[in-house]
Write a protein that holds these residues in place. Structure first.
Motif, PDB file in Angstrom:
ATOM      1  N   LEU A 278      89.575   7.115  87.997  1.00 34.70           N
ATOM      2  CA  LEU A 278      90.695   7.964  88.389  1.00 34.70           C
ATOM      3  C   LEU A 278      92.004   7.172  88.356  1.00 34.70           C
ATOM      4  CD1 LEU A 278      91.121  10.867  89.546  1.00 34.70           C
ATOM      5  CD2 LEU A 278      91.293   9.777  91.767  1.00 34.70           C
ATOM      6  N   GLU A 282      93.619   9.922  84.428  1.00 32.30           N
ATOM      7  CA  GLU A 282      93.109  11.147  85.039  1.00 32.30           C
ATOM      8  C   GLU A 282      92.507  12.095  84.016  1.00 32.30           C
ATOM      9  OE1 GLU A 282      95.310  13.431  87.836  1.00 32.30           O
ATOM     10  OE2 GLU A 282      95.869  11.659  88.979  1.00 32.30           O
ATOM     11  N   CYS A 285      89.227  10.957  82.932  1.00 35.06           N
ATOM     12  CA  CYS A 285      88.362  11.179  84.080  1.00 35.06           C
ATOM     13  C   CYS A 285      87.769  12.576  84.039  1.00 35.06           C
ATOM     14  CB  CYS A 285      89.232  11.024  85.306  1.00 35.06           C
ATOM     15  SG  CYS A 285      88.422  10.392  86.702  1.00 35.06           S
ATOM     16  N   GLN A 286      88.617  13.560  83.789  1.00 34.79           N
ATOM     17  CA  GLN A 286      88.147  14.939  83.737  1.00 34.79           C
ATOM     18  C   GLN A 286      87.239  15.150  82.541  1.00 34.79           C
ATOM     19  OE1 GLN A 286      92.077  16.828  84.043  1.00 34.79           O
ATOM     20  NE2 GLN A 286      91.088  18.208  85.476  1.00 34.79           N
ATOM     21  N   ASP A 291      84.588  15.097  89.033  1.00 36.55           N
ATOM     22  CA  ASP A 291      85.287  16.116  89.806  1.00 36.55           C
ATOM     23  C   ASP A 291      86.517  15.469  90.455  1.00 36.55           C
ATOM     24  OD1 ASP A 291      86.154  18.063  91.467  1.00 36.55           O
ATOM     25  OD2 ASP A 291      84.165  18.623  92.187  1.00 36.55           O
ATOM     26  N   LYS A 292      87.672  15.792  89.888  1.00 37.37           N
ATOM     27  CA  LYS A 292      88.908  15.123  90.322  1.00 37.37           C
ATOM     28  C   LYS A 292      89.205  15.427  91.790  1.00 37.37           C
ATOM     29  CE  LYS A 292      93.119  16.120  88.866  1.00 37.37           C
ATOM     30  NZ  LYS A 292      94.185  16.521  87.932  1.00 37.37           N
ATOM     31  N   THR A 293      89.064  16.697  92.146  1.00 38.86           N
ATOM     32  CA  THR A 293      89.384  17.103  93.510  1.00 38.86           C
ATOM     33  C   THR A 293      88.551  16.336  94.515  1.00 38.86           C
ATOM     34  OG1 THR A 293      89.655  19.290  92.588  1.00 38.86           O
ATOM     35  CG2 THR A 293      89.645  19.124  94.970  1.00 38.86           C
TER      36      THR A 293
ATOM     37  N   SER B  48      87.697  23.084  77.333  1.00 33.35           N
ATOM     38  CA  SER B  48      87.143  22.085  78.258  1.00 33.35           C
ATOM     39  C   SER B  48      87.584  22.320  79.698  1.00 33.35           C
ATOM     40  CB  SER B  48      87.533  20.684  77.810  1.00 33.35           C
ATOM     41  OG  SER B  48      88.921  20.531  77.866  1.00 33.35           O
ATOM     42  N   ILE B  50      90.544  22.069  81.143  1.00 34.93           N
ATOM     43  CA  ILE B  50      91.675  21.324  81.710  1.00 34.93           C
ATOM     44  C   ILE B  50      92.910  22.234  81.774  1.00 34.93           C
ATOM     45  CG2 ILE B  50      93.202  19.332  81.358  1.00 34.93           C
ATOM     46  CD1 ILE B  50      90.776  17.865  80.195  1.00 34.93           C
ATOM     47  N   SER B  69      85.255  24.814  86.522  1.00 32.74           N
ATOM     48  CA  SER B  69      86.176  23.682  86.522  1.00 32.74           C
ATOM     49  C   SER B  69      85.738  22.686  85.452  1.00 32.74           C
ATOM     50  CB  SER B  69      86.197  23.025  87.902  1.00 32.74           C
ATOM     51  OG  SER B  69      84.911  22.616  88.254  1.00 32.74           O
ATOM     52  N   ALA B  70      86.672  21.797  85.101  1.00 33.39           N
ATOM     53  CA  ALA B  70      86.462  20.904  83.956  1.00 33.39           C
ATOM     54  C   ALA B  70      85.171  20.106  84.083  1.00 33.39           C
ATOM     55  CB  ALA B  70      87.654  19.972  83.812  1.00 33.39           C
ATOM     56  N   ASN B  71      84.882  19.607  85.298  1.00 27.70           N
ATOM     57  CA  ASN B  71      83.698  18.748  85.436  1.00 27.70           C
ATOM     58  C   ASN B  71      82.392  19.519  85.235  1.00 27.70           C
ATOM     59  OD1 ASN B  71      84.812  19.683  88.050  1.00 27.70           O
ATOM     60  ND2 ASN B  71      82.839  18.974  88.793  1.00 27.70           N
TER      61      ASN B  71
END
Lengths: 402, 235
Positions: A278, A282, A285-286, A291-293, B48, B50, B69-71
């Protein structure tokens, strides 16, 4: 090595310094007797001091340059830094660790209560530094309001004790949890922010918490603070002041060890790798499915937990809390510990905390110049070791022989 | 395998994509060509997750994914190689590859995939202990593709793999892309400015103009299409 040109430039530099410090250090106005004292000697010292400092820096840089040249030519071999050597060779670091451990163990018995007390403070800042290191050093989120979580911890002990009579050991985890939830509370609005913007919002958050504590009299007793907070108990035994400070010392040592263990495990874990990623990029990372959040929120929450626990400890140590203990300056000092020590490096943070907290105590005689010295140290660091005292060991890499 | 049904994507108030519809079948290489700012990258970002689309739907193997969500989307087997490579500059090459396998837990298979990748790009094995930021542009692109492959994607989204690379390196990368498609049966969605090259490797192609799809045909047909030649191939 030092040319005439350097000396000329040095003279200019010292002249500039004399000009800058002239109103502060040369003119002294005594408003009562209405006289002005001119301290010309100060001017001379400043001129001499800055001149020689400039030359010393120049000479150091020249020496480094010639060293690098000789390394390239293969005349001398590159040395690994002393810090790296201590960390890498077991022949050095095992005895070193044992010595440090023994010293820490007997410290309160050799030194006076005053010294122990200072040491307790320094050790508390180590834990704070390691906590902030998770947020700033590892996850790369610049947090200027870290002291808010420290305040949450301290006030949770003070208030829970005042209203419900809860003891230190009960509140320690509660304080940590409360701080963590405040961390998440701060984390949500700043999820989309980065860099400078994030710093500004966190700075604001720190001030909000302090202002609430200062102005919401019914809740926190305002600026007059909360007094008579009990020290932690030891199986109901009554401890004298000296004894309880020794006890606090061992408690905080335990806390430091626990923190080092947990932070070290965290850094090498899955979530730790996600934090590193992160910090670096970023978008990538995604794209990797992180999971960024969640990653950001856990960084904020886990960082805040330590501040909350140290906050509880702080309230128990001083037996008194008021909002004046949680100003922006505290955040700045903790941040300085992380930056000075080296982002993401545990050993570095420990060393920096000891230096930054112990030195001002031992140099009380020069306390007027503390902030001046502080600034000077930071500027010097940024010039000579921008990566921190002991850079993170993860960054050491080797290029295999072809 | 992948189906976009009239999606529209916005950046704030600006509409970047207007009713885009396209299909990607399993095992093929699809390319999306178009000028700067046509919305090629946005299309990939929408897939994807984003930059999710505001209207329309995206189906992956018949299931809607445009609200995930992206992940989560990566978890389904869609992996993107972002434009400009976006490798982790301070992590070593090996750690970068490790990050690619972030969502996987089958250690043995990961090991195998790693050997496969080092086979594919021997230079990465040589450089595995160097920070990603020290690699050259071409090596970084190889790393970015390899990192995406470590996620074992069924659909690989490649965004401008030739960006900023020397022609020779570009050719090498495109050869590898074809190889991945053949050997792994990985479906590839390729977005590329270098239309000539892209159409030569692809099975089918779509032409995007200011957020709208204007043409769609077999890649070989597009290559010989007069309008395409004039606009994108410089012939």
């Amino acid at each position: 090595m030092i040319s005439l040109k350097d000396i000329q430039k040095g003279l200019l530099v010292s002249l500039w310094f004399v000009f800058l410090t002239f109103p502060l250090l040369v003119i002294k106005v005594n408003p009562i007797e209405r006289v002005i004292t001119w301290r010309w000697f100060n001017m001379l010292w400043i001129a001499l001091g800055s001149f020689s400092c400039y030359l010393a820096v120049k000479a150091y840089k020249a020496r480094q340059l010639s060293r690098q040249k000789r390394i390239k030519q293969g005349v001398i071999k590159e040395r690994t830094a002393w810090s790296g050597r201590i960390l890498k060779e077991p022949g050095i670091y095992i005895p070193f660790l044992i010595a440090v451990g023994l010293f820490a163990l007997v410290f309160p018995w050799i030194f006076s209560t005053y010294q122990t007390n200072i040491m307790v403070t320094a050790l508390m800042y180590i834990v704070l530094g390691l906590g902030l290191n998770i947020v700033v050093g590892v996850a790369g989120l610049l947090d200027l309001g870290y002291v808010a979580f420290y305040a949450v911890g301290a006030y949770s002990y003070a208030l829970l004790n005042l209203h419900f009579g809860l003891g230190f050991w009960t509140v320690l985890p509660i304080g940590g949890l409360l701080a963590a939830s405040f961390g998440i509370l701060l984390g949500f609005p700043v999820l989309r922010l980065r860099g400078d913007y994030l710093a500004i919002v966190t700075l604001g958050f720190g001030e909000i918490i302090r202002l609430i504590l200062e102005n919401w009299n019914d809740f926190s007793q305002g600026p007059s603070g909360i007094a008579n907070i009990p020290r932690p108990g030891l199986f109901g035994m009554h401890l004298s002041l000296d004894q309880s400070i020794t006890y606090l010392y061992y408690l905080v040592i335990g806390m430091v060890l626990f923190t080092i263990f947990v932070v070290n495990r965290l850094q090498n874990s899955r979530i730790g790798r996600a934090w590193f990623a992160l910090r670096e990029d970023e978008i990538a990372c995604q794209a990797m499915g992180i999971d960024k959040t969640r990653t950001k929120l856990t960084a904020f929450a886990l960082g805040a937990t330590w501040a909350g626990m140290v906050g509880v400890f702080f309230a128990a140590k001083t037996t008194f809390v008021n909002p004046a203990s949680f100003t922006f300056l505290e955040s700045a000092i903790i941040l300085c510990i992380v930056v000075l020590g080296g982002m993401g490096s545990i050993i570095g943070v420990i060393l920096a905390a000891l230096i930054l907290i112990l030195l001002p105590e031992y140099l009380r005689a020069f306390s007027d110049y503390r902030m001046l010295a502080f600034g000077a140290v930071l500027v010097t660091m940024m010039i000579f070791r921008p990566q921190g005292l002991i850079a993170n060991v993860r960054r050491i890499y080797t290029i295999p022989e072809e | 395998m992948l189906e976009l049904n009239s999606i529209s994507t916005f950046y704030g108030n600006i509409q970047a994509l207007h009713d885009i519809s396209l299909r990607v079948e399993e095992g093929e290489i699809i390319t999306l060509i178009g000028a700067n700012g046509a919305g090629k990258s946005t299309t990939l970002m929408s897939i994807s997750g984003i930059a999710p689309p505001r209207t329309g739907e995206i189906l992956f193997k018949g299931k809607p994914i445009h609200e995930l969500s992206a992940n989560k989307i990566v978890g389904l087997g869609i992996c993107q190689v972002p434009e400009g490579r976006h490798i982790f500059p301070d992590l070593t090459v090996a750690e970068n590859l490790d990050m690619g396998a972030f969502l996987r837990s089958d250690k043995k298979q990961i090991e195998k995939d790693l050997t496969y990748i080092y086979d594919l790009f021997p230079i990465l094995q040589k450089r595995r202990n160097q920070p990603g930021g020290n690699l050259s542009g071409g090596e970084q692109q190889m790393l970015a593709i390899s990192r995406a492959l470590m996620a074992r994607p069924q659909l690989l989204l490649l965004d401008e793999p030739s960006m900023g690379l020397a022609p020779l390196v570009t050719k090498q990368i495109f050869d590898i892309i074809k190889k991945i498609n053949r050997e792994h049966n990985t479906t590839i969605f390729l977005v590329e400015q270098n239309a000539n090259l892209a159409l030569k490797v692809a099975d089918r192609g779509y032409v995007l103009e200011t957020g709208r799809i204007t043409l769609h045909d077999k890649a070989s047909t597009l290559l010989s299409n007069e309008d395409v030649q004039k606009a994108y191939l410089g012939i």
